[in-house]
Design a protein around this motif. Sequence first.
Motif, PDB file in Angstrom:
ATOM      1  N   GLU A 136      34.219  27.661  32.750  1.00 25.34           N
ATOM      2  CA  GLU A 136      34.397  28.962  32.022  1.00 25.34           C
ATOM      3  C   GLU A 136      36.069  29.504  32.399  1.00 25.34           C
ATOM      4  OE1 GLU A 136      32.937  30.894  30.123  1.00 25.34           O
ATOM      5  OE2 GLU A 136      30.668  30.362  30.341  1.00 25.34           O
ATOM      6  N   ASP A 137      36.348  29.227  33.576  1.00 29.15           N
ATOM      7  CA  ASP A 137      37.892  29.567  33.978  1.00 29.15           C
ATOM      8  C   ASP A 137      38.892  28.817  33.255  1.00 29.15           C
ATOM      9  OD1 ASP A 137      39.909  30.895  35.199  1.00 29.15           O
ATOM     10  OD2 ASP A 137      39.847  29.406  37.131  1.00 29.15           O
ATOM     11  N   LEU A 138      38.791  27.458  33.048  1.00 27.85           N
ATOM     12  CA  LEU A 138      39.608  26.842  32.505  1.00 27.85           C
ATOM     13  C   LEU A 138      39.615  26.441  30.761  1.00 27.85           C
ATOM     14  CD1 LEU A 138      39.611  23.552  34.921  1.00 27.85           C
ATOM     15  CD2 LEU A 138      41.374  25.425  34.768  1.00 27.85           C
ATOM     16  N   ARG A 139      38.269  26.605  30.381  1.00 30.15           N
ATOM     17  CA  ARG A 139      38.185  26.427  28.958  1.00 30.15           C
ATOM     18  C   ARG A 139      37.523  27.737  28.185  1.00 30.15           C
ATOM     19  NH1 ARG A 139      37.876  20.838  28.203  1.00 30.15           N
ATOM     20  NH2 ARG A 139      39.067  19.829  29.796  1.00 30.15           N
ATOM     21  N   GLY A 140      37.123  28.687  28.845  1.00 28.94           N
ATOM     22  CA  GLY A 140      36.411  29.745  28.495  1.00 28.94           C
ATOM     23  C   GLY A 140      37.073  30.569  27.860  1.00 28.94           C
ATOM     24  N   PRO A 141      36.301  31.767  27.366  1.00 26.94           N
ATOM     25  CA  PRO A 141      34.683  32.059  27.717  1.00 26.94           C
ATOM     26  C   PRO A 141      33.813  31.063  26.693  1.00 26.94           C
ATOM     27  CG  PRO A 141      35.503  33.649  26.066  1.00 26.94           C
ATOM     28  CD  PRO A 141      36.883  32.905  26.353  1.00 26.94           C
TER      29      PRO A 141
ATOM     30  N   ASP B 155      22.079  33.499  33.847  1.00 25.70           N
ATOM     31  CA  ASP B 155      23.182  34.009  32.915  1.00 25.70           C
ATOM     32  C   ASP B 155      24.446  34.351  33.958  1.00 25.70           C
ATOM     33  OD1 ASP B 155      24.872  35.123  31.188  1.00 25.70           O
ATOM     34  OD2 ASP B 155      23.772  36.533  30.453  1.00 25.70           O
ATOM     35  N   LEU B 156      25.487  33.621  33.800  1.00 23.70           N
ATOM     36  CA  LEU B 156      26.881  33.822  34.565  1.00 23.70           C
ATOM     37  C   LEU B 156      27.586  34.783  33.908  1.00 23.70           C
ATOM     38  CD1 LEU B 156      27.764  30.094  34.683  1.00 23.70           C
ATOM     39  CD2 LEU B 156      26.189  31.256  35.765  1.00 23.70           C
ATOM     40  N   SER B 157      27.365  35.460  33.076  1.00 27.20           N
ATOM     41  CA  SER B 157      28.431  36.569  32.371  1.00 27.20           C
ATOM     42  C   SER B 157      28.621  37.630  33.575  1.00 27.20           C
ATOM     43  CB  SER B 157      27.738  37.244  31.259  1.00 27.20           C
ATOM     44  OG  SER B 157      26.572  37.862  31.619  1.00 27.20           O
TER      45      SER B 157
ATOM     46  N   LYS C 182      34.715  38.324  38.087  1.00 24.50           N
ATOM     47  CA  LYS C 182      34.898  38.305  39.333  1.00 24.50           C
ATOM     48  C   LYS C 182      35.468  36.730  39.787  1.00 24.50           C
ATOM     49  CE  LYS C 182      32.546  38.935  43.947  1.00 24.50           C
ATOM     50  NZ  LYS C 182      31.115  39.325  44.578  1.00 24.50           N
ATOM     51  N   TYR C 183      34.920  35.763  39.420  1.00 22.56           N
ATOM     52  CA  TYR C 183      35.568  34.293  39.957  1.00 22.56           C
ATOM     53  C   TYR C 183      36.899  34.392  39.280  1.00 22.56           C
ATOM     54  CZ  TYR C 183      35.844  29.425  40.401  1.00 22.56           C
ATOM     55  OH  TYR C 183      36.125  28.078  40.343  1.00 22.56           O
ATOM     56  N   THR C 184      37.082  34.389  37.972  1.00 20.00           N
ATOM     57  CA  THR C 184      38.392  34.015  37.408  1.00 20.00           C
ATOM     58  C   THR C 184      39.526  34.972  37.777  1.00 20.00           C
ATOM     59  OG1 THR C 184      37.948  35.551  35.550  1.00 20.00           O
ATOM     60  CG2 THR C 184      37.134  33.277  35.462  1.00 20.00           C
ATOM     61  N   GLN C 185      39.383  36.144  38.389  1.00 19.78           N
ATOM     62  CA  GLN C 185      40.168  36.864  38.815  1.00 19.78           C
ATOM     63  C   GLN C 185      40.399  37.021  40.237  1.00 19.78           C
ATOM     64  OE1 GLN C 185      40.071  40.756  36.725  1.00 19.78           O
ATOM     65  NE2 GLN C 185      39.840  39.894  34.479  1.00 19.78           N
TER      66      GLN C 185
ATOM     67  N   ARG D 245      35.152  31.156  46.568  1.00 18.10           N
ATOM     68  CA  ARG D 245      34.152  30.518  47.372  1.00 18.10           C
ATOM     69  C   ARG D 245      32.735  31.370  47.344  1.00 18.10           C
ATOM     70  NH1 ARG D 245      38.746  29.232  50.367  1.00 18.10           N
ATOM     71  NH2 ARG D 245      38.460  30.910  51.948  1.00 18.10           N
ATOM     72  N   THR D 246      32.995  32.841  47.655  1.00 18.12           N
ATOM     73  CA  THR D 246      31.747  33.708  47.654  1.00 18.12           C
ATOM     74  C   THR D 246      30.917  33.675  46.577  1.00 18.12           C
ATOM     75  OG1 THR D 246      33.031  34.983  49.310  1.00 18.12           O
ATOM     76  CG2 THR D 246      31.034  36.100  48.143  1.00 18.12           C
ATOM     77  N   VAL D 247      31.710  33.644  45.131  1.00 23.61           N
ATOM     78  CA  VAL D 247      30.930  33.675  44.138  1.00 23.61           C
ATOM     79  C   VAL D 247      30.187  32.353  44.011  1.00 23.61           C
ATOM     80  CG1 VAL D 247      31.106  33.684  41.571  1.00 23.61           C
ATOM     81  CG2 VAL D 247      32.418  35.238  42.891  1.00 23.61           C
ATOM     82  N   VAL D 248      30.983  31.428  44.198  1.00 29.51           N
ATOM     83  CA  VAL D 248      30.349  29.855  44.371  1.00 29.51           C
ATOM     84  C   VAL D 248      29.303  29.759  44.982  1.00 29.51           C
ATOM     85  CG1 VAL D 248      30.603  27.419  44.913  1.00 29.51           C
ATOM     86  CG2 VAL D 248      32.249  28.752  43.612  1.00 29.51           C
ATOM     87  N   ASN D 249      29.185  30.422  46.379  1.00 32.52           N
ATOM     88  CA  ASN D 249      27.969  30.245  47.248  1.00 32.52           C
ATOM     89  C   ASN D 249      26.876  31.100  46.712  1.00 32.52           C
ATOM     90  OD1 ASN D 249      29.502  28.386  49.089  1.00 32.52           O
ATOM     91  ND2 ASN D 249      30.571  30.075  50.125  1.00 32.52           N
ATOM     92  N   GLU D 250      27.066  32.187  46.204  1.00 35.23           N
ATOM     93  CA  GLU D 250      25.968  32.992  45.588  1.00 35.23           C
ATOM     94  C   GLU D 250      25.349  32.251  44.462  1.00 35.23           C
ATOM     95  OE1 GLU D 250      27.979  36.742  44.815  1.00 35.23           O
ATOM     96  OE2 GLU D 250      27.999  37.436  46.898  1.00 35.23           O
ATOM     97  N   LEU D 251      25.990  31.869  43.629  1.00 34.72           N
ATOM     98  CA  LEU D 251      25.587  31.197  42.600  1.00 34.72           C
ATOM     99  C   LEU D 251      24.821  30.043  42.831  1.00 34.72           C
ATOM    100  CD1 LEU D 251      25.097  30.796  39.328  1.00 34.72           C
ATOM    101  CD2 LEU D 251      27.421  29.678  39.403  1.00 34.72           C
ATOM    102  N   THR D 252      25.341  29.131  44.128  1.00 32.85           N
ATOM    103  CA  THR D 252      24.426  28.293  44.627  1.00 32.85           C
ATOM    104  C   THR D 252      23.149  28.610  45.229  1.00 32.85           C
ATOM    105  OG1 THR D 252      26.625  27.074  44.884  1.00 32.85           O
ATOM    106  CG2 THR D 252      24.587  26.214  46.157  1.00 32.85           C
ATOM    107  N   GLU D 253      23.246  29.783  45.943  1.00 30.39           N
ATOM    108  CA  GLU D 253      21.922  29.948  46.413  1.00 30.39           C
ATOM    109  C   GLU D 253      20.912  30.808  45.078  1.00 30.39           C
ATOM    110  OE1 GLU D 253      22.635  33.380  48.905  1.00 30.39           O
ATOM    111  OE2 GLU D 253      23.842  32.191  50.293  1.00 30.39           O
ATOM    112  N   ASN D 254      21.484  31.203  44.166  1.00 28.75           N
ATOM    113  CA  ASN D 254      20.773  31.565  42.999  1.00 28.75           C
ATOM    114  C   ASN D 254      20.178  30.222  42.368  1.00 28.75           C
ATOM    115  OD1 ASN D 254      21.201  34.116  43.244  1.00 28.75           O
ATOM    116  ND2 ASN D 254      22.867  34.235  41.659  1.00 28.75           N
ATOM    117  N   VAL D 255      20.799  28.934  42.243  1.00 26.96           N
ATOM    118  CA  VAL D 255      20.363  27.808  41.758  1.00 26.96           C
ATOM    119  C   VAL D 255      19.264  27.045  42.662  1.00 26.96           C
ATOM    120  CG1 VAL D 255      20.798  25.427  41.269  1.00 26.96           C
ATOM    121  CG2 VAL D 255      22.571  27.223  40.469  1.00 26.96           C
ATOM    122  N   MET D 256      19.441  27.315  43.867  1.00 31.80           N
ATOM    123  CA  MET D 256      18.352  26.897  44.871  1.00 31.80           C
ATOM    124  C   MET D 256      17.067  27.654  44.630  1.00 31.80           C
ATOM    125  SD  MET D 256      18.402  25.846  48.851  1.00 31.80           S
ATOM    126  CE  MET D 256      17.100  25.139  49.560  1.00 31.80           C
TER     127      MET D 256
END
Length: 474
Positions: free
Chosen positions: A158-163, A194-196, A201-204, A211-222
């Motif tokens: 999303e950051d490199l090719r998005g939205p 949904d990542l919207s 928060k991640y891109t800016q 890292r916090t956003v990645v970890n939170e999303l990882t917890e949601n995935v689990m």
Amino acid sequence: MPRVPELAERNTPHLKTDAFLRGFGKLILSTFYRQIEVVGMELMPTTGPVIVVANHVNSIVDGALLTAYLSRMPRLLAASTVWENKPIAPLLNAAGVIPIYRQQDAGGTVNNKEAFSKAYDLLESGGVLSLFPEGITHNEPFVSPVKTGAARIALQAEDLRGPLGIRIVPVGLIFDNKSKFRSRVLLQMGPPIDLSSIIEKYTQGDDKTRRTVVNELTENVMTAISELTHNYENWDEARLISRAAAIWSRPTLDLPSKEILSERFKKQQLFLQGYRWMTKNHPRRTTAVKNVLIEYDEYLSSFRLRDEQVGAEYPAPLVINFIGRAIFTLLIRTNISLLGTILNLLPYFVTKLIGGSYGLDQRATWSIFPSLMVFPVFWLAESIGIAIISSQWWGMSSGAAIGSAAFILAPISGRIALTFHDKLHQLFCEGRAWVLLRAKKRLTGHLVEKRQEVLEQIQKLVEVYQSVSEPKSS
């Protein structure tokens, strides 16, 4: 280690190739597994980029199930070491599987730049990427801590090719007995993540925020995957919860039957939730019920009976109808099934021997994929032998025709033989239980009494739990 082909060298998968691989996968998997139940496919987005995440308990079979049964063809992200299995390497390449290198692999993670780029390209084009965030296949009755890979790929794309509007779809894979021939599988999907709300928060954000956003999303995935599969503390707990849920959900019994896997899963999940609460708040009472349940379970195991067979009512019309249909099915398929059994018995034992030399998480894989070579080789050898023998009696041309017919009939008759043996096994098991429980009246009476004791104690626990939980949900 065999060289993993560079992504640029691979042929871009085509629709016809995808259709063939999916059809072929369904054929092979439905041969090994008697029933593959798919639930929640309507939750899969019909368009746009998707990352499918699933639990990983059955090696390459997990990837084959996703490839064959998802409504959209996924491109799997798999460990580069999978390409060491030379017989399946062509299938991996044809399916557009993307190799990912782990820290312990040769060259480490420095080789992953191209893999991530390929994943971003796929998502940017609106494709489906699939991966197993636990990282490795395992034999535990719970979801292992997931890695951050899925979250990082989604957010970086999303950051490199998005939205792009990427959604993460969780999948739970549940097996009756993952390494057992002709067992059952449940594949169920959950609501997309949904990542919207977190993209900005991640891109800016700075590195710490990212890292916090990645970890939170990882917890949601689990959490999402965990809700779609079992999460027992150990296999003993898994066995007892399964038994208790089955008894509680069937207070009265009719003819023994196999319930739908998705319905059984829901009951076990609800029962496990209640069991955990009761263990914490009423440990002594829960332990007493557990001990009675263990005793009953040991009785069933020692006599090779299922719970639904104990004390089951067998109304004469239903029994006659079941036996009649079973015998009719067996009779009309006997000849072709006998041929299929003869032509496929040796390759079956060879693949079973190969698979049996591997651990539980690899056994199904190494029973299924070697069969793609073992069975055709045996069919060819058998057809040549039949042609030679037939030519001795009826001449070369007739012998060649009979041999060719045998080669064609081997897979067809083998498939028919599978359903024949399934029905024969069912008839034998139910017949054995019916005879045993009527010949040994004392045993039957004891089992029925013990089951009723277990049922009553479970119902009392349920009443206690419901008296506390129901007001909270109102």
